[in-house]
Design a protein around this motif. Sequence first.
Motif, short mmCIF file in Angstrom:
data_model
loop_
_atom_site.label_atom_id
_atom_site.label_comp_id
_atom_site.label_asym_id
_atom_site.label_seq_id
_atom_site.Cartn_x
_atom_site.Cartn_y
_atom_site.Cartn_z
N GLY A 176 25.63 13.94 -19.58
CA GLY A 176 24.78 15.03 -19.36
C GLY A 176 23.75 15.07 -20.08
O GLY A 176 22.78 15.48 -19.67
N HIS A 177 23.62 15.08 -21.68
CA HIS A 177 22.80 15.01 -22.24
C HIS A 177 21.70 14.04 -22.12
O HIS A 177 20.66 14.20 -22.15
N ALA A 178 22.23 12.96 -21.66
CA ALA A 178 21.22 11.86 -21.25
C ALA A 178 20.39 11.86 -20.10
O ALA A 178 19.09 11.99 -19.96
N LEU A 179 20.90 12.56 -19.19
CA LEU A 179 20.54 12.99 -17.90
C LEU A 179 19.66 14.30 -18.01
O LEU A 179 18.42 14.14 -17.40
N ALA A 180 19.87 14.92 -18.94
CA ALA A 180 19.10 16.27 -19.35
C ALA A 180 17.82 15.94 -19.75
O ALA A 180 16.73 16.48 -19.56
N TRP A 181 17.93 14.92 -20.85
CA TRP A 181 16.66 14.43 -21.54
C TRP A 181 15.92 13.71 -20.44
O TRP A 181 14.67 14.17 -20.54
N CYS A 182 16.34 13.04 -19.53
CA CYS A 182 15.27 12.36 -18.59
C CYS A 182 14.90 13.36 -17.54
O CYS A 182 13.50 13.01 -17.22
N GLY A 183 15.56 14.36 -17.36
CA GLY A 183 15.11 15.26 -16.28
C GLY A 183 13.85 16.04 -16.99
O GLY A 183 12.81 16.66 -16.32
N ARG A 184 14.05 16.64 -18.43
CA ARG A 184 12.88 17.13 -19.05
C ARG A 184 11.57 16.18 -18.95
O ARG A 184 10.55 16.91 -18.80
N GLN A 185 11.83 14.89 -19.28
CA GLN A 185 10.61 14.20 -19.40
C GLN A 185 10.02 14.19 -18.00
O GLN A 185 8.56 14.17 -17.93
N VAL A 186 10.58 13.96 -16.67
CA VAL A 186 10.18 13.66 -15.44
C VAL A 186 9.45 15.22 -15.14
O VAL A 186 8.38 15.36 -14.69
N ALA A 187 10.25 16.26 -15.63
CA ALA A 187 9.67 17.60 -15.08
C ALA A 187 8.03 17.88 -16.13
O ALA A 187 7.25 18.33 -15.65
N ARG A 188 8.19 17.36 -17.14
CA ARG A 188 6.77 17.64 -18.23
C ARG A 188 5.84 16.75 -17.54
O ARG A 188 4.88 17.23 -17.28
N GLY A 189 6.17 15.38 -16.73
CA GLY A 189 5.14 14.73 -16.21
C GLY A 189 4.50 15.26 -14.99
O GLY A 189 3.32 15.68 -14.56
N VAL A 190 5.63 15.84 -14.11
CA VAL A 190 5.17 16.35 -12.96
C VAL A 190 4.36 17.73 -13.15
O VAL A 190 3.46 18.22 -12.53
N GLY A 191 4.79 18.72 -14.29
CA GLY A 191 4.06 19.73 -14.60
C GLY A 191 2.78 19.64 -14.88
O GLY A 191 1.81 20.12 -14.54
N LEU A 192 2.29 18.47 -15.65
CA LEU A 192 0.89 18.12 -16.06
C LEU A 192 -0.02 17.85 -14.68
O LEU A 192 -1.22 18.36 -14.68
N VAL A 193 0.65 17.03 -13.69
CA VAL A 193 0.07 16.63 -12.59
C VAL A 193 -0.24 18.08 -11.87
O VAL A 193 -1.36 18.47 -11.23
N VAL A 194 0.75 19.04 -11.71
CA VAL A 194 0.67 20.16 -10.71
C VAL A 194 -0.33 21.01 -11.68
O VAL A 194 -1.08 21.74 -10.97
N THR A 195 -0.56 21.01 -12.81
CA THR A 195 -1.41 22.03 -13.73
C THR A 195 -2.90 21.39 -13.23
O THR A 195 -3.61 22.27 -13.15
N GLY A 196 -3.04 20.05 -13.32
CA GLY A 196 -4.11 19.61 -13.07
C GLY A 196 -4.74 19.85 -11.54
O GLY A 196 -6.10 20.44 -11.27
N VAL A 197 -3.94 19.77 -10.60
CA VAL A 197 -4.11 19.99 -9.17
C VAL A 197 -4.52 21.43 -9.04
O VAL A 197 -5.26 21.99 -8.44
N GLY A 198 -3.63 22.60 -9.65
CA GLY A 198 -3.84 23.79 -9.60
C GLY A 198 -5.16 24.09 -10.07
O GLY A 198 -5.96 25.27 -9.45
N PHE A 199 -5.58 23.51 -11.52
CA PHE A 199 -6.87 23.87 -11.91
C PHE A 199 -8.05 23.66 -11.03
O PHE A 199 -9.02 24.36 -10.83
N VAL A 200 -7.89 22.49 -10.25
CA VAL A 200 -8.76 21.95 -9.41
C VAL A 200 -9.15 22.80 -8.20
O VAL A 200 -10.04 23.26 -7.69
N LEU A 201 -8.00 23.19 -7.69
CA LEU A 201 -7.64 24.20 -6.37
C LEU A 201 -8.21 25.51 -6.62
O LEU A 201 -8.95 26.33 -6.15
#
Length: 358
Positions: A176-201
Amino acid sequence: MCMVDLEKAPGARQQVGQGEPVRRSDAEGCLAVAIRIPVRIVVLVLVVPVRMVWDALVVAGRFLRDAVLRPVGRALAWLGRAVFVWPLVGLWRYVLVPLAKGVGWLGHVLLVVPAAWLYRWVLTPVGYALAWFFTRVGAVLAAIGRGLYAGLAWLGRYLAVVPAVWLYRWVLAPVGHALAWCGRQVARGVGLVVTGVGFVLYWTVRVLLVLPALAVWRWVLAPVGRFLAVVGREVADALGHAWRIAGHLSLVVGRFLGTLLRWTVAEPARWVYRSVLTPVGHAVRDTVLRPLAEAGRGARRAARQALASARHSVRQARADVRRMLFGEPAERKPVDRREPSAVEARTLGSSTTALTKD
């Protein structure tokens, strides 16, 4: 060229705050002053006939209410009471209430008393017996249940809980700890992408929609709205002034019509009554009615005297016939109604005592 100023100037606000009088035309601007007079003239011309018709309808309605509707309403109310209320009250008071009392007494005698007797002498002893029985049986079953629960708890602890704790601690927790670390990294990347798209919109929508809408509101809709507000306020004030002026005009017309009616109908009628009908009536009363009344009273007195004489003659004739047939009636002896003196009272008392002893 005068500038349109829909708000009060700072100097005007300061003067109002200090208590100095400020004219309304100076505070509202030349637009309100230019609109006010034509609007009030037009509204006055339109409102005066409406107000006069309204006052005429009010007077007619009051007359109709006092002369027709109120008597008809009172008659209908009395008829409704006579047709509906009084029969229903009599039915309720003299039929339903005694019937309900009789049914209640019968239900009490036939249902309540037997039910109370059954509850007190049958159900209560049976309930006590069943409660005692189930209490003893419940105690036995509780002891058996406690023993079974202790055995099952010991088996469940060593067969299920201990293996499950070991599996969670050494297998599921690391995975579970390993899966949580992987999920946090993926969520951070998705958040950066969404932040950029939201700023442009955001900037796209702001530049294409918000800023033009704000400019239209500030430079088009707000001035038009202020203009319409001034026009609407002036129209409302004009309607109020016109309605009051029309009320005064309607009052003047009503007084004129009342005065005209009084001088053309009421005053001539009163003059005719006072100057013509009253003297004629007095003359008729003095020359015709009073002599007729005196003649009637004299005839009534003569008739009454003739009847009294006839009755007296009949009584005398009847008395003569009775004396001829039965003779003179016996004279009545007068009764002494005075109180007895003290000597007579003692004599009467001694006589009564002697008679009592005999």
